[in-house]
Write a protein that holds these residues in place. Structure first.
Motif, short mmCIF file in Angstrom:
data_model
loop_
_atom_site.label_atom_id
_atom_site.label_comp_id
_atom_site.label_asym_id
_atom_site.label_seq_id
_atom_site.Cartn_x
_atom_site.Cartn_y
_atom_site.Cartn_z
N SER A 49 0.81 -1.22 0.00
CA SER A 49 0.00 0.00 0.00
C SER A 49 0.84 1.27 0.00
O SER A 49 0.31 2.35 -0.22
N PHE A 50 2.13 1.17 0.25
CA PHE A 50 3.01 2.34 0.22
C PHE A 50 3.68 2.55 -1.14
O PHE A 50 4.44 3.51 -1.31
N VAL A 51 3.43 1.68 -2.08
CA VAL A 51 4.04 1.80 -3.40
C VAL A 51 3.20 2.74 -4.26
O VAL A 51 1.98 2.54 -4.39
N PRO A 52 3.78 3.77 -4.85
CA PRO A 52 3.01 4.64 -5.74
C PRO A 52 2.34 3.83 -6.86
O PRO A 52 2.96 2.93 -7.44
N ALA A 53 1.09 4.12 -7.13
CA ALA A 53 0.32 3.36 -8.13
C ALA A 53 0.93 3.46 -9.52
O ALA A 53 0.72 2.58 -10.36
N SER A 54 1.70 4.51 -9.77
CA SER A 54 2.27 4.72 -11.10
C SER A 54 3.49 3.85 -11.39
O SER A 54 3.94 3.77 -12.54
N LEU A 55 4.06 3.18 -10.39
CA LEU A 55 5.26 2.37 -10.62
C LEU A 55 4.93 1.13 -11.45
O LEU A 55 3.92 0.45 -11.20
N PRO A 56 5.78 0.78 -12.41
CA PRO A 56 5.56 -0.45 -13.18
C PRO A 56 5.58 -1.68 -12.26
O PRO A 56 6.30 -1.72 -11.26
N GLU A 57 4.80 -2.70 -12.62
CA GLU A 57 4.65 -3.88 -11.77
C GLU A 57 5.97 -4.55 -11.41
O GLU A 57 6.20 -4.86 -10.24
N PRO A 58 6.87 -4.82 -12.38
CA PRO A 58 8.13 -5.50 -12.00
C PRO A 58 8.97 -4.70 -11.01
O PRO A 58 9.56 -5.27 -10.09
N LEU A 59 9.01 -3.38 -11.17
CA LEU A 59 9.78 -2.55 -10.26
C LEU A 59 9.11 -2.50 -8.88
O LEU A 59 9.78 -2.53 -7.84
N ALA A 60 7.79 -2.44 -8.88
CA ALA A 60 7.06 -2.44 -7.62
C ALA A 60 7.30 -3.74 -6.85
O ALA A 60 7.49 -3.73 -5.63
N GLU A 61 7.32 -4.85 -7.56
CA GLU A 61 7.60 -6.15 -6.94
C GLU A 61 9.01 -6.16 -6.34
O GLU A 61 9.21 -6.62 -5.21
N LYS A 62 9.97 -5.65 -7.06
CA LYS A 62 11.34 -5.61 -6.58
C LYS A 62 11.45 -4.74 -5.33
O LYS A 62 12.17 -5.07 -4.38
N LEU A 63 10.73 -3.64 -5.33
CA LEU A 63 10.79 -2.71 -4.21
C LEU A 63 10.18 -3.32 -2.95
O LEU A 63 10.76 -3.21 -1.86
N VAL A 64 9.03 -3.97 -3.08
CA VAL A 64 8.39 -4.59 -1.91
C VAL A 64 9.28 -5.68 -1.33
O VAL A 64 9.44 -5.79 -0.10
N ASN A 65 9.86 -6.52 -2.17
CA ASN A 65 10.76 -7.56 -1.68
C ASN A 65 11.98 -6.97 -0.98
O ASN A 65 12.48 -7.52 0.01
N HIS A 66 12.47 -5.84 -1.49
CA HIS A 66 13.59 -5.15 -0.82
C HIS A 66 13.18 -4.70 0.57
O HIS A 66 13.93 -4.90 1.55
N TYR A 67 12.01 -4.09 0.69
CA TYR A 67 11.52 -3.65 2.00
C TYR A 67 11.42 -4.83 2.97
O TYR A 67 11.83 -4.75 4.13
N LEU A 68 10.84 -5.94 2.49
CA LEU A 68 10.64 -7.10 3.35
C LEU A 68 11.97 -7.68 3.83
O LEU A 68 12.13 -8.02 5.00
N ARG A 69 12.93 -7.79 2.92
CA ARG A 69 14.25 -8.32 3.30
C ARG A 69 14.94 -7.41 4.30
O ARG A 69 15.58 -7.87 5.25
N GLN A 70 14.80 -6.10 4.10
CA GLN A 70 15.47 -5.15 4.99
C GLN A 70 14.89 -5.23 6.41
O GLN A 70 15.64 -5.22 7.39
N LEU A 71 13.57 -5.32 6.53
CA LEU A 71 12.97 -5.44 7.85
C LEU A 71 13.31 -6.78 8.49
O LEU A 71 13.57 -6.85 9.70
N HIS A 72 13.34 -7.83 7.71
CA HIS A 72 13.68 -9.15 8.25
C HIS A 72 15.09 -9.14 8.83
O HIS A 72 15.35 -9.77 9.86
N ALA A 73 15.98 -8.40 8.18
CA ALA A 73 17.38 -8.35 8.64
C ALA A 73 17.58 -7.40 9.81
O ALA A 73 18.52 -7.55 10.58
N THR A 74 16.70 -6.40 9.94
CA THR A 74 16.82 -5.41 11.02
C THR A 74 15.48 -5.28 11.75
O THR A 74 14.79 -4.27 11.61
N PRO A 75 15.11 -6.28 12.54
CA PRO A 75 13.78 -6.27 13.17
C PRO A 75 13.54 -5.13 14.15
O PRO A 75 12.39 -4.78 14.41
N ALA A 76 14.62 -4.53 14.68
CA ALA A 76 14.44 -3.42 15.61
C ALA A 76 13.78 -2.21 14.96
O ALA A 76 13.30 -1.30 15.65
#
Length: 781
Positions: free
Chosen positions: A331-358
């Motif tokens: 829900s934080f991804v701008p609607a205008s972003l292309p789908e493949p880039l949006a997918e890459k961005l969400v996975n980046h966010y998820l990996r970053q939080l998983h690595a830094t839970p604090a």
């Protein structure tokens, strides 16, 4: 003087020393240190003989520990009340002084009171405290706190050390070998002391587990009753369902971006801050109905983000509301972003939080890129270091700039509509309340209006308010504003909180209560009294003026620098328009919450009136579900039967869920079985310092010039600021929360979102020193 022969097996043994002696030779999983005890009668009659025996048995250093007869009983634990001294040299002078000091700490010692002597343990790999029952709820969990620094008393003394705290559900097998050893020890002790909550101190010498102390873990009688009344089969079924649901939801979803998900109590609409981690069913169901089922996503999409309207934000696990973080990140991804880039961005966010839970309570500041900020170039550069191409990062940047620009420049669109909707709700509230509709119909229409004209625009204005804070923070962090500029601007805001204090002085009491009486500390909690039910409790007669701050003003050089940055990023506004937006957005967010909370508060009062008419108390109604109540409007179901069934179901489930402990961030299904408590990085508010007594009471007469501890940063606790408090510490809450803004506005040092570990640790102090600028806390005992 005794050599402690083994006594009868009972944890009711009248001293620490006797308890340890009774265990000699009975344990396979742990060893115990050699020991001697000195009774007060022997010490007073023959100190030379006592010292001689100690010197003969021990060499090097010893621990001289308390072993008072009333130290550990079934009804009361006096753990830590009496003195214990470590690293005492084995010579008569040092021993005599230490033994005398320990006996003196008992106050008026009895003749049979003892002092326990043991050799100091060498080569300590780790030491700590362990319970076989969760002490706050009586839940079936092992609780381990351990320090691997080599100290044997840092956990018990409360010293600031690298202490790890773990929760392990009974029947689970954690990965750590030291935890497995402690569980085996508890299993042995359970055979000796069946069904007894236990508290032990332990140490590891190399890999050898050493039992240092054992005492009863004293639980309140009501807690023990609640624990035994939980249906074991239902409890195990709920645990199994939690594990299965976590495993199932980790899979990909065809309508969501991201390879996996996590669940947290603080990201996004942070339920821990608003309704708590174990809310009553009515509060939980109201929050879902009014905000997190659909309203939140509808308005986020209206503001230019991806459409996730069919995905509820909250998942309830064991009675705890968790944000589905994959849904939130989508829900934080701008609607205008292309789908493949949006997918890459969400996975980046998820990996970053998983690595830094604090960072789970700071995802929008530290992980997610949800709007333009003045450090955007640096944040886009960080993306390139994480595998994004320059073209991809620029595409993300342009999408964020356009989205933010649209919101800031929107004088006729969704932002302006939201402001108008809030005013419309204010008019509609009285229409419903003053109508001839019955209670059920009034409840139904207050909720419908609250969603359409209240929480929907609030969700939008809250988004604009967050963007405003992000812009302001980034100007400060990038040097466009000084720290003094920042605090002056925040102090100059005119929010509901500051208006309330001003109105307290100039309005008649009846006018003041009419305007502000609908507020309550627990906004969604029917058991939380409204301000108009007990105004004397919430407002003192003394006036708490805002701290005097310089007026906000910028130099011509600063204005030019800001304008240059706005032009550099392509935003179609100047510095004056920017600050007008920031001020209006923050104030509008606060005001919209004030208005929609009246609809919610009136709804709760009508539910109470309906329940009273049918024979139900407020405390019982807190267990009902708002969906069951709303269903009465469109059916002929019996109101009494519906409420009775809803309350009974809610009570049973709520009571069972008190026995389920889950972490603030769930990263894998095993976290439901065992997890480490995170020592979260707190949010420090203002740049001031304060030293004051700790206050854990909400009694008005106890608050003045104290540092007040409250669990959640619920804005309904705003009344605390009228009692001249010196500081504030909350367990949950973010740096963008209402209470954070309020503390900033009034210049009150605060720690918002300290996390469970630090919150419980700091509140044990007699005096606390908080230095927000240095981000440092000192406990003054």
């Amino acid at each position: 003087m005794t050599s402690n022969p083994a006594s009868a097996m009972a944890l009711k043994a009248p001293s620490k020393a006797n308890t340890l002696a009774s265990l000699q030779g009975k344990l396979q999983s742990a060893v115990m240190l050699p020991q001697l005890t000195v009774s007060l009668s022997n010490w007073l009659s023959s100190p030379e003989s006592c010292l001689n025996q100690i010197v003969q048995q021990f060499s090097g250093m010893v621990a001289v520990r308390s072993s008072c007869l009333n130290e550990d009983t079934e009804l009361q634990s006096n753990a830590g009340k009496y003195l214990s001294l470590l690293n005492i040299p084995v010579n008569e002078q040092a021993l005599s002084k230490a033994i005398t000091q320990v006996f003196a700490s008992y106050g008026t010692p009895q003749s049979e009171d003892q002092v326990l002597l043991q050799p100091m343990l060498s080569q300590v790999a780790g030491a700590g405290v362990a319970f076989n029952t969760e002490p706050n709820t009586g839940a079936p969990y092992y609780v381990f706190s351990i320090d691997f620094s080599g100290s044997t008393d840092s956990v018990t003394s409360g010293a600031d050390a690298s202490i790890q705290s773990w929760y392990v559900r009974h029947g689970s097998t954690p990965e750590a070998q030291w935890q497995q050893q402690l569980i085996i020890l508890f299993s042995e002790l359970a055979e000796l002391y069946p069904a007894q909550p236990l508290d032990l101190e332990f140490a590891f010498s190399g890999e050898q587990l050493v039992l240092l102390q054992l005492r009863p873990l004293v639980l309140r009688a009501t807690m023990q009753t609640q624990t035994t009344s939980v249906n074991a089969a239902d409890y195990q079924l709920e645990l199994a369902c939690i594990s299965k649901k976590l495993q199932r939801l980790q899979q990909r979803h065809p309508y969501l971006l991201g390879n996996f998900t996590m669940f947290g109590v603080m990201p996004d609409w942070n339920p821990a801050e608003i309704i708590g981690t174990k809310p009553k069913p009515l509060a939980l169901s109201l929050y879902k109905e009014l905000v997190t089922d659909r309203v939140w996503a509808t308005q986020r999409h209206n503001y230019g983000y991806r459409d996730v309207q069919d995905h509820p934000l909250l998942l309830v696990l064991g009675g705890t509301p968790f944000v589905d973080i994959r849904v939130s990140f989508n829900s934080f991804v701008p609607a205008s972003l292309p789908e493949p880039l949006a997918e890459k961005l969400v996975n980046h966010y998820l990996r970053q939080l998983h690595a830094t839970p604090a960072l789970h309570d700071k995802v929008e500041f530290k992980i997610v890129l949800s709007c333009f900020s003045f450090d955007l170039d640096q944040r886009l550069e960080e993306l390139q270091h994480q595998g994004f191409t320059e073209q991809e990062s620029q595409c993300i940047g342009q999408a964020l700039i356009q989205l933010t620009s649209n919101i800031m420049a929107d004088q006729q669109g969704v932002y302006a509509i939201d402001v108008a909707r809030i005013e419309e709700l204010s008019r509609r509230q009285q229409t419903i309340i003053q109508s001839d509709l019955n209670k059920i119909d009034k409840i139904y229409w207050l909720i419908q209006d609250c969603k359409r004209y209240g929480t929907l625009p609030f969700a939008g204005l809250a988004r604009a308010g967050f963007i405003a804070i992000q812009l302001l923070n980034s100007m400060r962090d990038s040097g466009l504003l000084s720290t003094e500029n920042y605090h002056a601007f925040m102090s100059g805001l005119t929010t509901v909180s500051s208006l309330m204090l001003a109105d307290k002085q100039k309005l008649q009491a009846s006018e003041f209560i009419e305007k502000y009486g609908h507020l309550r500390p627990g906004t969604y909690d029917i058991n939380s009294p409204r301000y108009d039910k007990d105004p004397a409790k919430y407002f003192s007669a003394e006036h708490d003026d805002k701290h005097q701050m310089p007026e906000f003003s910028l130099s011509l050089a600063q204005l030019n620098a800001i304008n240059q940055q706005l032009k550099h990023y392509g935003l179609q506004c100047d510095a004056v328009a920017l600050f007008n937006f920031i001020k209006h957005a923050i104030e509008a967010r606060e005001y919209s919450k004030f208005v929609f909370s009246r609809s919610l508060s009136d709804t709760l009062e009508l539910i109470d009136a309906l329940g009273s008419q049918l024979g139900f108390s407020r405390s019982e109604l807190a267990y009902s579900d708002i969906k069951d109540i709303l269903r009465l409007q469109s059916t002929s179901h019996s109101a009494h039967a519906t409420l009775s069934s809803s309350i009974a179901l809610g009570q049973t489930y709520f009571q069972m869920c008190q026995q389920i402990k889950l972490p603030a961030l769930i990263r894998s299904s095993t976290d439901a079985c065992y997890y480490q408590l995170q020592a979260d990085e707190p949010n420090y508010i203002t740049n001031k310092a304060v030293t004051a007594p700790v206050c854990t009471s909400l009694s008005p007469e106890a608050l003045k010039q104290t540092i007040v501890f409250i669990e959640a940063a619920d804005p309904g606790y705003d009344w605390l600021f009228s009692h001249q408090i010196a500081g504030l510490v909350t367990q949950y809450g973010g740096c963008n929360s209402h209470m954070a803004i309020r503390a900033q506005e009034l210049g009150i040092p605060a720690i918002i979102g300290a996390g469970e570990w630090w919150f419980r640790h700091w509140q044990q102090a007699r005096l606390l020193h908080i230095d927000c600028q240095s981000r440092k806390v000192d406990m003054i005992r």
